[in-house]
Design a protein around this motif. Structure first.
Motif, PDB file in Angstrom:
ATOM      1  N   HIS A   1      20.730  -2.407   6.906  1.00  0.00           N
ATOM      2  CA  HIS A   1      19.810  -2.691   5.817  1.00  0.00           C
ATOM      3  C   HIS A   1      20.027  -1.711   4.672  1.00  0.00           C
ATOM      4  O   HIS A   1      20.414  -0.557   4.888  1.00  0.00           O
ATOM      5  CB  HIS A   1      18.354  -2.564   6.283  1.00  0.00           C
ATOM      6  CG  HIS A   1      17.962  -3.532   7.356  1.00  0.00           C
ATOM      7  ND1 HIS A   1      17.549  -4.819   7.093  1.00  0.00           N
ATOM      8  CD2 HIS A   1      17.913  -3.391   8.710  1.00  0.00           C
ATOM      9  CE1 HIS A   1      17.261  -5.436   8.233  1.00  0.00           C
ATOM     10  NE2 HIS A   1      17.471  -4.593   9.226  1.00  0.00           N
TER      11      HIS A   1
ATOM     12  N   TYR B   1       8.513   3.070   2.794  1.00  0.00           N
ATOM     13  CA  TYR B   1       8.211   2.677   4.178  1.00  0.00           C
ATOM     14  C   TYR B   1       6.866   3.268   4.565  1.00  0.00           C
ATOM     15  O   TYR B   1       6.467   4.342   4.076  1.00  0.00           O
ATOM     16  CB  TYR B   1       9.285   3.206   5.138  1.00  0.00           C
ATOM     17  CG  TYR B   1      10.624   2.512   5.044  1.00  0.00           C
ATOM     18  CD1 TYR B   1      10.872   1.325   5.729  1.00  0.00           C
ATOM     19  CD2 TYR B   1      11.650   3.053   4.273  1.00  0.00           C
ATOM     20  CE1 TYR B   1      12.100   0.701   5.653  1.00  0.00           C
ATOM     21  CE2 TYR B   1      12.885   2.439   4.191  1.00  0.00           C
ATOM     22  CZ  TYR B   1      13.107   1.260   4.878  1.00  0.00           C
ATOM     23  OH  TYR B   1      14.330   0.640   4.802  1.00  0.00           O
TER      24      TYR B   1
ATOM     25  N   ALA C   1      11.248   3.099   9.006  1.00  0.00           N
ATOM     26  CA  ALA C   1      12.657   3.466   8.877  1.00  0.00           C
ATOM     27  C   ALA C   1      12.970   4.578   9.861  1.00  0.00           C
ATOM     28  O   ALA C   1      12.252   5.575   9.935  1.00  0.00           O
ATOM     29  CB  ALA C   1      12.970   3.937   7.458  1.00  0.00           C
TER      30      ALA C   1
ATOM     31  N   ALA D   1      14.629  -3.021  16.380  1.00  0.00           N
ATOM     32  CA  ALA D   1      15.208  -3.790  15.280  1.00  0.00           C
ATOM     33  C   ALA D   1      14.722  -5.240  15.315  1.00  0.00           C
ATOM     34  O   ALA D   1      14.489  -5.855  14.264  1.00  0.00           O
ATOM     35  CB  ALA D   1      16.731  -3.749  15.356  1.00  0.00           C
TER      36      ALA D   1
ATOM     37  N   HIS E   1      13.823  -0.835  10.494  1.00  0.00           N
ATOM     38  CA  HIS E   1      15.122  -0.598   9.872  1.00  0.00           C
ATOM     39  C   HIS E   1      15.762   0.653  10.464  1.00  0.00           C
ATOM     40  O   HIS E   1      15.160   1.737  10.449  1.00  0.00           O
ATOM     41  CB  HIS E   1      14.968  -0.422   8.356  1.00  0.00           C
ATOM     42  CG  HIS E   1      14.695  -1.689   7.627  1.00  0.00           C
ATOM     43  ND1 HIS E   1      14.783  -1.806   6.255  1.00  0.00           N
ATOM     44  CD2 HIS E   1      14.351  -2.927   8.082  1.00  0.00           C
ATOM     45  CE1 HIS E   1      14.503  -3.047   5.904  1.00  0.00           C
ATOM     46  NE2 HIS E   1      14.228  -3.746   6.992  1.00  0.00           N
TER      47      HIS E   1
ATOM     48  N   HIS F   1      18.708   3.245  10.102  1.00  0.00           N
ATOM     49  CA  HIS F   1      19.663   3.717   9.099  1.00  0.00           C
ATOM     50  C   HIS F   1      20.513   4.838   9.676  1.00  0.00           C
ATOM     51  O   HIS F   1      20.039   5.962   9.870  1.00  0.00           O
ATOM     52  CB  HIS F   1      18.925   4.210   7.860  1.00  0.00           C
ATOM     53  CG  HIS F   1      18.149   3.155   7.140  1.00  0.00           C
ATOM     54  ND1 HIS F   1      18.766   2.164   6.402  1.00  0.00           N
ATOM     55  CD2 HIS F   1      16.807   2.920   7.066  1.00  0.00           C
ATOM     56  CE1 HIS F   1      17.836   1.371   5.883  1.00  0.00           C
ATOM     57  NE2 HIS F   1      16.646   1.800   6.271  1.00  0.00           N
TER      58      HIS F   1
END
Length: 407
Positions: free
Chosen positions: A18, A24, A52, A187, A192, A194
């Motif tokens: 993403h 967030y 996140a 997920a 998200h 990262h």
């Protein structure tokens, strides 16, 4: 599965990449077991989906992928026993919870006693365990020999074995599978993930978190969770929170695979060694943390020499086995060998750190408790004793007797 093999079609990705959103609700720093478990339980049980998870490397690339994957709950203090036993129960049902095979093998866990003092401590731990409803008992050399025929339990051994704390529910688990299971499940709920996103700063205004700065851009948020291992103090200092934590390497090694012969996990605090055998036949060895602070994750010849010597004192028959490789991870040690969990003096900044050598055992319960703490604003009773303020008030949780080398 069969169709993928026949058609040679690509498998779908377990989680998607993403772009970094500008805001967030929750930002979790650390893409290991604790960070992913916190994200999963927030999303699955508290409806918080705008999350996140940031990791400067790859998911599970830190302590979650470098530990020896031992799980147990036979700790020393009532607080510790309750906490780790809850985690053990979550591990028992984790494959079903995540619909992912985490390969949990409850093969039993032996903590050896080589002198009267050690045997007294094992009896103490056994009684504390029983009061908390944990299956744990002290057994003698004859029972130990039946469980581990390769063990030298004779009176002529360099370090005679007087007894052991036997914990049948303990065992080993596939650490990569646990990380991947939580990552996929989180997920799937919209979290998200990262990777290769390093945190460079945390913005605090008027005593409250307002955002996070990263190598990929800035994020606005009112809640930040520090779930890092090895870098816990550096991340907390970005928010202006100091913690009594030192970081030291913990080394481990693995041998060539052989026919399975070791059905239990064996630990010796006196010899500073622990050993288990994987499903593929390798022997996994470990010891206590290196006696110095460092951020190095390189192995050393001194470690291997000492480890081999101590292992052979327990199992002389292993002398011909060849070592394949060794590695190290980083351990954040607190003065009382217990974690630091919960809110801090900075509003919106939470910590789940200071796990020493025992963080993997606590991953599920830590995530569950931190998710509840973040979503409700109340500290769950199961982690109430692990708050940062205990070091100021002197209410320490002394787990060294069960956590120093007690893998």
């Amino acid at each position: 599965m069969l169709s993928k093999g026949l058609t040679k079609a690509d498998w779908p990705k377990v989680w998607r990449h993403h772009d970094l959103k500008p805001r967030y609700d929750v930002v979790i720093i650390g893409g290991g077991l604790h960070g992913l478990a916190t994200a999963y339980y927030l999303a699955a049980y508290h409806g918080v989906r705008n999350i996140a998870v940031l990791d400067k490397g790859y998911l599970g690339g830190g302590g979650s992928g470098r530990n020896t994957a031992i799980v147990r709950s036979n700790y020393l203090t009532p607080e510790g026993v309750r906490f780790y036993d809850r985690s053990l129960k979550l591990y028992e049902n984790l494959a079903s919870e995540l619909n992912f095979n985490v390969m949990f093998s409850q093969r039993g866990h032996l903590t050896l006693a080589h002198n009267d003092g050690g045997l007294r401590t094992m009896r103490w731990r056994a009684e504390v365990n029983k009061v908390q409803g944990v299956d744990s008992e002290v057994i003698g050399p004859e029972e130990i020999k039946k469980l581990v025929p390769s063990m030298d339990t004779s009176a002529q051994a360099r370090y005679p074995i007087l007894g052991a704390l036997y914990h049948p529910p303990g065992g080993i688990i596939r650490h990569d599978a646990v990380v991947w299971g939580y990552a996929r499940a989180a997920a799937g709920l919209g979290v998200h993930l990262h990777q290769e996103t390093e945190v460079t700063g945390i913005d605090v205004r008027h005593g409250r978190v307002t955002g996070v700065r990263t190598t990929r851009g800035d994020i606005a948020t009112g809640t930040v969770v520090n779930c890092t291992a090895g870098w816990a103090t550096l991340i907390s200092e970005m928010a202006g929170v100091e913690m009594p934590v030192t970081t030291s390497p913990l080394q481990a090694a693995v041998t060539e695979p052989v026919k399975p012969f070791l059905d239990t996990v064996v630990v010796s605090g006196t010899l500073h060694v622990y050993v288990s055998q994987t499903d593929r036949g390798e022997l996994v060895f470990g010891a206590s943390v290196d006696p110095f602070t460092s951020y190095s994750v390189r192995g050393s010849l001194e470690f291997v020499e000492g480890l081999a010597s101590n292992v052979l004192k327990l199992m002389p028959g292993l002398s011909k086995m060849r070592l394949l490789r060794q590695w190290a991870g980083l351990c954040d040690m607190t003065p009382d060998y217990s974690p630091i969990m919960g809110p801090t003096s900075v509003e919106g900044f939470f910590v789940d750190v200071g796990w020493g050598t025992y963080g993997f055992k606590a991953g599920p319960v830590a995530g569950e408790a931190m998710a509840e703490c973040i979503s409700t604003g109340r500290t769950p009773q199961i982690i109430a004793h692990f708050g940062l303020d205990r070091f100021r008030s002197g209410r320490l949780v002394g787990e060294k007797g069960a956590a120093a080398v007690g893998h």
